[in-house]
Design a protein around this motif. Structure first.
Motif, mmCIF file in Angstrom:
data_model
loop_
_atom_site.group_PDB
_atom_site.id
_atom_site.type_symbol
_atom_site.label_atom_id
_atom_site.label_comp_id
_atom_site.label_asym_id
_atom_site.label_seq_id
_atom_site.Cartn_x
_atom_site.Cartn_y
_atom_site.Cartn_z
ATOM 1 N N LEU A 357 0.974 -1.127 -0.072
ATOM 2 C CA LEU A 357 0.271 -0.487 -0.269
ATOM 3 C C LEU A 357 0.877 1.779 0.419
ATOM 4 O O LEU A 357 0.325 2.669 -0.398
ATOM 5 C CB LEU A 357 -1.041 -0.271 1.308
ATOM 6 N N ILE A 396 -1.277 4.379 6.793
ATOM 7 C CA ILE A 396 -1.197 3.029 6.035
ATOM 8 C C ILE A 396 -1.603 2.109 6.759
ATOM 9 O O ILE A 396 -2.536 0.616 6.692
ATOM 10 C CB ILE A 396 0.132 3.270 4.696
ATOM 11 N N LYS A 398 -3.064 1.929 9.766
ATOM 12 C CA LYS A 398 -4.123 1.409 9.447
ATOM 13 C C LYS A 398 -5.534 1.405 8.817
ATOM 14 O O LYS A 398 -6.115 -0.141 9.014
ATOM 15 C CB LYS A 398 -5.009 3.205 10.535
ATOM 16 N N LEU A 399 -4.846 1.455 7.477
ATOM 17 C CA LEU A 399 -6.005 0.793 7.036
ATOM 18 C C LEU A 399 -5.452 -0.259 5.969
ATOM 19 O O LEU A 399 -6.358 -1.085 5.358
ATOM 20 C CB LEU A 399 -5.339 1.971 5.470
ATOM 21 N N SER A 400 -3.756 -0.854 6.035
ATOM 22 C CA SER A 400 -4.021 -2.111 5.820
ATOM 23 C C SER A 400 -4.562 -3.720 6.789
ATOM 24 O O SER A 400 -4.557 -4.825 6.703
ATOM 25 C CB SER A 400 -2.162 -2.497 6.003
#
Length: 400
Positions: A357, A396, A398-400
Motif C-alpha cells: 500500500l 497506512i 491502519k488501512l492495511s
C-alpha cells in the motif's frame, strides 16, 4: 599457566584486527595480543562483503565522521582485495522492480582483506593467535584475567592491563563483566549468508524488501563479477523462529528470486541493529565493532563501522582521549538517527500488505526514503522526510 600482555583484543574480525594494526603502527608502548576462536585467518565469512567507494557517503554524513571513514578505507582496502565494482542499486519491493539508483561500491574478498590487516599487525609486533577461545574474563589486581581454551582442549589464563571485546555480539567481555544492558530481541537481526548464481547484472547490487522472505529486514544480492553472487537474508530476531527458522526464509528467497545455491551450507550470525549499546566500556575494558552495536541499523553495514569504532578507541588509547566522549561526538549521532529511521519503517518491514500500500500511495517517496536511509543520510531533508513518513506509515498501517 598465565600469559601476560598489556592489551588483549578478543576477536580478529574488522574491528579487532584494525585496532591491533592501529596500535602497533602508531607506536603503542606495550605488548598487543589478539586472539580469535577461528582456526584460520580469516574464515568462514558471514558477510555481504560490500564496501562503499570513497565518495559515496561524502554528501550524506558529517565531515568529521567521513574523515575517519576515509582513513579506514585508505588504510585497509587494497586494489587486490576488490573482486567487483558496483555502479547501481536496484530496489525490489514484494517481487517488483521499483527503482535503479547510483551506488558506487565494491564487493571485496573480506578474508583477504582481514589477512592483510592482520599481517600488518604481526609485522608491527602484535602477537596474534588463532584457534583460541575466550571462555570467561574477570577483573583482578586492577587489570583483567581471561580463561582461554585452545583448539586442542588446552587452557591457560591471559592477564592484561587493557581488555578489548571485538568478538561480535554479545561479547564475552560484556557478558563476563556486565558492562551493558544488551539489546532487546526486536533490535537484533538473524542474517544468513551464502553464495549463489542467478541472472543478475554484474554492476548492480540488489536490495529486496519483501516481508514474505525477510520479515523485519531485507534480502540482498551482491554480484562478484564472475557470475556468482553474495546473497543473504536478514530476519528480525523476535519473529525469526516463529513457525520456522532463518534457513527456511533463506531457502524461500533463493527459490522466489531465481537463484541457485552454489554451496551446501548456509551460514548465520546475529547482528545488532538497535544502535550503539548504552555503554562502550568500563574501567580499562572496552567494546568495539559489533560488540558495541556498530552495525548500521538501516542497511546492515558492518565492516567500516566496526573499523570506525576501532579507530576511535585506538586514537583514544594513543592520545589520551576519552573513548566514550569521542564515540558520542562522532558516531552516536548517526547511529541514533539510523535507529529512528529503522523504527519508523518497521511497520512496513513487518507487513507485506502495508508495504504494498505504501508503494501505491507514493512510489517516489518510498524510493527516495529507502535510498537515503541506505546511504545513512544525516541531511535535515532526510530527517523531515522520515518524520512525515512516520505519519504516513501510521495511516497506512491502519488501512492495511
Amino acid at each position: 599457566m598465565v600469559v601476560k600482555t598489556d592489551v588483549l583484543i578478543i576477536g580478529g574480525g574488522p574491528a579487532g584486527s584494525y585496532l591491533a594494526r592501529y596500535l602497533v603502527r602508531n607506536g603503542f608502548n606495550g605488548d598487543v595480543m589478539l586472539i580469535d576462536k577461528k582456526s584460520v585467518i580469516y574464515a568462514p565469512v558471514i558477510c555481504g562483503e560490500l564496501l562503499p567507494s570513497e565518495d559515496l557517503l561524502k554528501p550524506w554524513i558529517n565531515r568529521d565522521l567521513y574523515d575517519v571513514l576515509l582513513t579506514t578505507l585508505r588504510e585497509t582496502l587494497r586494489k587486490e582485495f576488490i573482486v567487483n565494482e558496483i555502479g547501481w542499486l536496484r530496489l525490489v519491493i514484494n517481487g517488483r522492480d521499483i527503482a535503479r539508483m547510483p551506488f558506487r561500491t565494491y564487493v571485496i574478498d573480506k578474508s583477504a582483506m582481514i589477512r592483510g590487516i592482520i599481517e600488518d599487525a604481526i609485522n608491527g609486533g602484535a602477537n596474534v593467535r588463532f584457534g583460541i577461545t575466550a571462555v570467561k574474563c574477570a577483573t583482578k589486581n586492577g587489570g583483567y584475567e581471561c580463561l582461554v581454551h585452545d583448539k586442542d582442549g588446552g587452557e591457560c589464563v591471559i592477564s592484561a592491563k587493557t581488555l578489548i571485546g571485538a568478538d561480535a555480539y554479545p561479547s564475552i567481555v560484556d557478558l563476563s563483566l556486565g558492562i551493558t544492558r544488551g539489546f532487546r530481541a526486536e533490535d537484533l537481526i538473524i542474517a544468513t549468508s551464502a553464495r549463489a548464481r542467478g541472472r543478475y547484472v554484474d554492476d548492480e547490487a540488489v536490495i529486496v524488501m519483501d516481508p514474505g522472505v525477510a520479515p523485519g529486514g531485507f534480502a540482498w544480492i551482491f554480484p562478484r563479477g564472475d557470475g556468482s553472487h553474495n546473497i543473504g537474508v536478514g530476519v528480525r530476531n523476535n519473529i525469526a523462529w516463529r513457525g520456522g527458522n532463518p534457513i527456511d526464509y533463506h531457502a524461500l528467497f533463493v527459490s522466489k528470486y531465481g537463484l541457485e545455491s552454489t554451496q551446501r551450507s548456509v551460514l548465520m550470525k546475529t547482528l545488532p541493529v538497535g544502535g550503539l549499546l548504552n555503554k562502550y566500556g568500563a574501567g580499562n575494558a572496552y567494546l568495539i565493532g559489533d560488540a558495541v552495536g556498530s552495525v548500521i541499523p538501516t542497511n546492515g553495514a558492518g565492516i567500516n563501522p566496526a573499523m570506525i569504532t576501532a579507530h576511535l578507541l585506538g586514537e583514544s588509547m594513543m592520545l589520551g582521549y576519552d573513548y566514550s566522549s569521542l564515540m558520542n561526538r562522532l558516531f552516536k549521532p548517526l547511529m541514533d538517527r539510523m535507529v529512528m529511521f529503522r523504527r519508523i519503517g518497521d511497520p512496513l518491514l513487518m507487513n507485506r500488505d502495508a508495504m504494498e500500500l505504501a508503494v501505491k500511495v507514493s512510489r517516489s517517496y518510498m524510493t527516495s526514503s529507502i535510498y537515503e536511509a541506505t546511504l545513512s543520510s544525516m541531511r535535515m531533508s532526510t530527517l523531515i522526510k522520515f518524520l512525515i513518513g512516520d505519519l504516513l506509515i501510521k495511516f497506512i498501517s491502519k488501512l492495511s
